[in-house]
Write a protein that holds these residues in place. Structure first.
Motif, mmCIF file in Angstrom:
data_model
loop_
_atom_site.group_PDB
_atom_site.id
_atom_site.type_symbol
_atom_site.label_atom_id
_atom_site.label_comp_id
_atom_site.label_asym_id
_atom_site.label_seq_id
_atom_site.Cartn_x
_atom_site.Cartn_y
_atom_site.Cartn_z
ATOM 1 N N ASP A 195 103.440 -4.710 6.958
ATOM 2 C CA ASP A 195 103.315 -4.784 5.503
ATOM 3 C C ASP A 195 104.496 -4.038 4.882
ATOM 4 O O ASP A 195 105.355 -3.474 5.588
ATOM 5 N N ALA A 196 104.548 -3.996 3.558
ATOM 6 C CA ALA A 196 105.708 -3.430 2.871
ATOM 7 C C ALA A 196 105.903 -1.951 3.193
ATOM 8 O O ALA A 196 107.031 -1.493 3.419
ATOM 9 N N VAL A 204 112.258 -1.912 9.160
ATOM 10 C CA VAL A 204 112.242 -3.316 9.553
ATOM 11 C C VAL A 204 111.969 -4.140 8.307
ATOM 12 O O VAL A 204 111.682 -3.600 7.235
ATOM 13 N N THR A 205 112.067 -5.448 8.424
ATOM 14 C CA THR A 205 111.770 -6.302 7.291
ATOM 15 C C THR A 205 110.260 -6.528 7.183
ATOM 16 O O THR A 205 109.545 -6.503 8.190
ATOM 17 N N GLU A 206 109.784 -6.721 5.971
ATOM 18 C CA GLU A 206 108.367 -7.021 5.780
ATOM 19 C C GLU A 206 108.021 -8.298 6.534
ATOM 20 O O GLU A 206 108.749 -9.286 6.478
ATOM 21 N N THR A 230 98.095 3.067 16.356
ATOM 22 C CA THR A 230 99.549 3.174 16.301
ATOM 23 C C THR A 230 100.146 1.795 16.102
ATOM 24 O O THR A 230 99.732 0.830 16.750
ATOM 25 N N TRP A 231 101.129 1.723 15.202
ATOM 26 C CA TRP A 231 101.826 0.466 14.933
ATOM 27 C C TRP A 231 103.254 0.607 15.452
ATOM 28 O O TRP A 231 104.093 1.291 14.860
ATOM 29 N N PHE A 232 103.538 -0.037 16.594
ATOM 30 C CA PHE A 232 104.850 0.048 17.226
ATOM 31 C C PHE A 232 105.768 -1.047 16.695
ATOM 32 O O PHE A 232 105.349 -2.200 16.550
ATOM 33 N N ALA A 233 107.030 -0.698 16.419
ATOM 34 C CA ALA A 233 108.028 -1.711 16.097
ATOM 35 C C ALA A 233 108.200 -2.608 17.323
ATOM 36 O O ALA A 233 108.553 -2.136 18.405
#
Length: 243
Positions: A195-196, A204-206, A230-233
């Motif tokens: 998300d934004a 990163v991009t949305e 956890t939100w990993f790239a």
């Protein structure tokens, strides 16, 4: 309904498709850290586009911290995916050191609030019981790789909020409140789109792909002491499952 009135399917911009392909090349090791990418002309030939389109894709990768242009020299890979094992003993600091990366955590927010129904179920609490929520950002070699939220049962871990504020490290904070060791009870992995706010923190991009890990850690007696998300790239971390 006429053919003209039908909406045509939304197409991915070519530069985004090129950026995705190059991310994959970097993630899979075709271009390693420090390696020089092919020239704009060579990439334009590979993808069948003009150099302006290639330049747009490379600019997006530079904004994400994956590559860097050196005047007169070319474009070079600046990051490689971080190997991050998930097993019965998940330790952020130890995992990154073992992968040869420099770990860092940044505290975004620590608060005590009421547990939602799902959080309470994960921590073996009643809905509305107090939990300490620890929000933060994880880095590897100064590059953001993950956003995290860890929840702790306040009634079971007296002083956990102050311990987290003092140490940042979950392992050290738990040790201070009497939990000398803990292991993973469960892990769930889900692919999601950034998300934004997540995109802003992770550079990163949305809509970029993230891998969300949800897990419960327990003390030696089997009592849940942490429910973490956890939100990993997606292109900066390679998660490996240990059994």
């Amino acid at each position: 309904m006429s053919d003209k009135s039908r909406k045509s399917p939304r197409r991915t911009p070519i530069w985004q498709a090129i950026a995705t392909a190059l991310r994959g090349d970097i993630s899979e090791g075709r271009y390693t850290t420090g390696a020089k990418l092919p020239t704009e002309a060579a990439l334009a030939t590979r993808f069948g586009v003009n150099r302006h389109t290639v330049r747009h894709a490379l600019s997006a990768l530079a904004d994400e911290g994956l590559v860097r242009a050196r005047r007169g020299a070319g474009v070079f890979v600046m990051a490689r995916p971080t190997e991050y094992p998930i097993g019965r003993r998940v330790r952020f600091h130890e995992n990154l050191l073992a992968a040869g990366r420099r770990p860092e955590k940044r505290v975004l927010h620590i608060e005590t609030r009421a547990a939602t129904q799902g959080e309470a179920a994960a921590l073996d609490l009643a809905t509305g019981d107090a939990v300490c929520a620890y929000h933060g950002l994880s880095f590897a070699d100064e590059q953001p790789i993950a956003l995290f939220q860890s929840l702790f049962p306040v009634g079971r871990l007296i002083g956990i909020e102050a311990a987290l504020a003092d140490h940042r490290s979950v392992t050290r904070a738990l040790a201070e409140v009497g939990v000398a060791d803990y292991t993973r009870l469960s892990t769930r992995l889900t692919a999601v789109a950034a998300d934004a706010t997540q995109a802003l923190h992770l550079h990163v991009t949305e809509g970029a792909p993230l891998l969300r890990s949800s897990g419960v850690n327990a003390d030696p007696d089997g009592r849940p002491v942490e429910f973490g998300r956890t939100w990993f790239a997606g292109d900066r971390v390679t998660l490996t499952l240990e059994v």
